[in-house]
Design a protein around this motif. Sequence first.
Motif, PDB file in Angstrom:
ATOM      1  N   ILE A 168     -11.983   3.339 -19.536  1.00  0.00           N
ATOM      2  CA  ILE A 168     -13.139   4.141 -19.917  1.00  0.00           C
ATOM      3  C   ILE A 168     -14.383   3.276 -20.088  1.00  0.00           C
ATOM      4  O   ILE A 168     -14.413   2.352 -20.903  1.00  0.00           O
ATOM      5  N   SER A 169     -15.403   3.596 -19.311  1.00  0.00           N
ATOM      6  CA  SER A 169     -16.720   2.983 -19.478  1.00  0.00           C
ATOM      7  C   SER A 169     -17.777   4.039 -19.738  1.00  0.00           C
ATOM      8  O   SER A 169     -18.840   3.747 -20.287  1.00  0.00           O
ATOM      9  N   ASP A 170     -17.495   5.275 -19.352  1.00  0.00           N
ATOM     10  CA  ASP A 170     -18.429   6.393 -19.522  1.00  0.00           C
ATOM     11  C   ASP A 170     -17.781   7.417 -20.443  1.00  0.00           C
ATOM     12  O   ASP A 170     -16.834   8.105 -20.054  1.00  0.00           O
ATOM     13  N   SER A 204      -8.593  -1.384 -25.653  1.00  0.00           N
ATOM     14  CA  SER A 204      -8.175  -1.736 -24.290  1.00  0.00           C
ATOM     15  C   SER A 204      -8.803  -0.805 -23.260  1.00  0.00           C
ATOM     16  O   SER A 204      -8.119  -0.171 -22.451  1.00  0.00           O
ATOM     17  N   ASN A 205     -10.143  -0.720 -23.318  1.00  0.00           N
ATOM     18  CA  ASN A 205     -10.918   0.027 -22.342  1.00  0.00           C
ATOM     19  C   ASN A 205     -12.039  -0.858 -21.810  1.00  0.00           C
ATOM     20  O   ASN A 205     -11.981  -2.088 -21.927  1.00  0.00           O
ATOM     21  N   GLU A 206     -13.076  -0.241 -21.230  1.00  0.00           N
ATOM     22  CA  GLU A 206     -14.194  -0.972 -20.641  1.00  0.00           C
ATOM     23  C   GLU A 206     -15.510  -0.601 -21.312  1.00  0.00           C
ATOM     24  O   GLU A 206     -16.572  -0.657 -20.685  1.00  0.00           O
ATOM     25  N   LEU A 207     -15.464  -0.232 -22.584  1.00  0.00           N
ATOM     26  CA  LEU A 207     -16.675   0.169 -23.294  1.00  0.00           C
ATOM     27  C   LEU A 207     -17.607  -1.019 -23.483  1.00  0.00           C
ATOM     28  O   LEU A 207     -17.185  -2.071 -23.969  1.00  0.00           O
ATOM     29  N   THR A 208     -18.871  -0.853 -23.138  1.00  0.00           N
ATOM     30  CA  THR A 208     -19.852  -1.936 -23.294  1.00  0.00           C
ATOM     31  C   THR A 208     -20.813  -1.691 -24.450  1.00  0.00           C
ATOM     32  O   THR A 208     -21.479  -2.613 -24.905  1.00  0.00           O
ATOM     33  N   SER A 209     -20.897  -0.460 -24.918  1.00  0.00           N
ATOM     34  CA  SER A 209     -21.808  -0.156 -26.017  1.00  0.00           C
ATOM     35  C   SER A 209     -21.365   1.123 -26.712  1.00  0.00           C
ATOM     36  O   SER A 209     -20.622   1.935 -26.146  1.00  0.00           O
ATOM     37  N   ILE A 210     -21.847   1.280 -27.947  1.00  0.00           N
ATOM     38  CA  ILE A 210     -21.608   2.491 -28.732  1.00  0.00           C
ATOM     39  C   ILE A 210     -22.957   2.961 -29.243  1.00  0.00           C
ATOM     40  O   ILE A 210     -23.663   2.200 -29.910  1.00  0.00           O
ATOM     41  N   PRO A 211     -23.361   4.193 -28.946  1.00  0.00           N
ATOM     42  CA  PRO A 211     -24.684   4.659 -29.382  1.00  0.00           C
ATOM     43  C   PRO A 211     -24.805   4.670 -30.902  1.00  0.00           C
ATOM     44  O   PRO A 211     -23.829   4.894 -31.620  1.00  0.00           O
ATOM     45  N   ARG A 244     -15.465  -4.321 -24.049  1.00  0.00           N
ATOM     46  CA  ARG A 244     -16.509  -5.218 -23.541  1.00  0.00           C
ATOM     47  C   ARG A 244     -17.787  -5.070 -24.371  1.00  0.00           C
ATOM     48  O   ARG A 244     -18.895  -5.141 -23.849  1.00  0.00           O
ATOM     49  N   LEU A 245     -17.618  -4.878 -25.672  1.00  0.00           N
ATOM     50  CA  LEU A 245     -18.758  -4.685 -26.557  1.00  0.00           C
ATOM     51  C   LEU A 245     -19.487  -6.005 -26.782  1.00  0.00           C
ATOM     52  O   LEU A 245     -18.885  -6.982 -27.233  1.00  0.00           O
ATOM     53  N   HIS A 246     -20.779  -6.032 -26.491  1.00  0.00           N
ATOM     54  CA  HIS A 246     -21.604  -7.225 -26.715  1.00  0.00           C
ATOM     55  C   HIS A 246     -22.304  -7.177 -28.071  1.00  0.00           C
ATOM     56  O   HIS A 246     -22.634  -8.214 -28.633  1.00  0.00           O
ATOM     57  N   SER A 247     -22.527  -5.966 -28.569  1.00  0.00           N
ATOM     58  CA  SER A 247     -23.215  -5.813 -29.838  1.00  0.00           C
ATOM     59  C   SER A 247     -22.872  -4.454 -30.417  1.00  0.00           C
ATOM     60  O   SER A 247     -22.285  -3.593 -29.742  1.00  0.00           O
ATOM     61  N   LEU A 248     -23.246  -4.255 -31.679  1.00  0.00           N
ATOM     62  CA  LEU A 248     -23.074  -2.968 -32.348  1.00  0.00           C
ATOM     63  C   LEU A 248     -24.337  -2.696 -33.156  1.00  0.00           C
ATOM     64  O   LEU A 248     -24.859  -3.588 -33.822  1.00  0.00           O
TER      65      LEU A 248
END
Length: 428
Positions: free
Chosen positions: A110-112, A131-138, A157-161
């Motif tokens: 999941i990325s979207d 264990s997904n492909e999330l890069t950000s959380i609104p 794949r979270l770079h920041s929060l």
Amino acid sequence: MQELRLLCWAVLLGLGQACPEPCSCEEKFGLQIADCAYRDLEAVPPGFPANVTTLSLSANRLPALPGGAFEEVPLLQSLWLAHNEIRTVAAGALAPLGHLKSLDLSHNLISDFAWSDLHNLSALQLLKMDSNELTSIPRGAFRSLRALRSLQLNHNRLHSLAEGTFAPLTALSHLQINDNPFDCTCSIVWLKTWALATAVSIPEQDNIACTSPHVLKGTPLSRLPPLPCSAPSVQLTYQPSQDGAELRPGFVLALHCAVDGQPEPQLHWHIQTPGGTVDIDSPNVGTDGRALPGVPPAAGGRPRFQAFANGSLLIPEFGKLEEGTYSCLATNELGSAESSVNVALATPGEGGEDALGRRFHGQAAEGKGCYTVDNEVQPSGPEDNVVIIYLSRAGSPESAVVAGGGTGQQAPGLLLLGQSLLLFLASF
């Protein structure tokens, strides 16, 4: 009462429905369970009894969850979707599941993800998205999950929060965020502070580590050294014209937005005029005043509003169409700051009020063929902190300049309009 009617309707409807052919449905421990795991499914099958409360679709080959995928099972309390090939969860896929307590989407691609669907899941207690492909959380994604107890976001794949991401989770007792490639800049400092102070259990803290910048790679967040960080500040400044200066049609309006902060803030201008709103990411011109690549130029290759890299904003041909409110907004990872000024052209006569309701006086210069409005500053009361400046204009009594703001050379909202290009462009 409404929920009871829904339950009765669902039970009656469920009695008349068969289970989808690839699945098995049974009542166990008072729960209506539909088991569709390990069926090599590539889509959510239709035909579930409406009274199903537990649905397992784990270990299949589902590529996505479309909107309305679970409309047949509105009473669902547990949904297991781990170990599929899901890349996209569309808006409306999960929103109907207002009774859902457990949701497992782990071990997918999941990325979207339709984060807005979570706003309807106020009963949710367990959310597994590891264990997904999330890069950000609104920001605000979890604002409705006040019953959530366990949240797993590790191995993404979270770079920041965003600061305050977990603040709405008042019932949270377990959080996993390890093994994400965090970018350890100023935007992540809040997470270190929160993690060290919270009563929430956060396992594997040594694996909540920096991936970048290179000098901090591998550093656990809990041992992140102090970083030079500060929220933005802004100040609108101006350069006053000489006493007695005469303004002619088409004068240059110049503003300068002095910005401070670390990391270096991004500057944005928001301009509201009678013709509409203009938003400008600064800069939009080079040092020569010509439009940068990708910026629509006006006549002569120069935009109507020229925002320079040093914080200056120029309007070379200021007139009635350029009246309005000019705001500069500075933003970095720690927040934002804004300052504004109002500008309008007044129409004086022998005496009366300007566009802002201030009294003025003027006198004709005999034998000179022109009309002069005295260069006079009319301060207003402290409640609105506005200074009105009347400047002369040759050849016609039709226009004068009104500048809104405070007093002094550095005050948000104060504006003086000069006859020629002001000296804010001295350094770039």
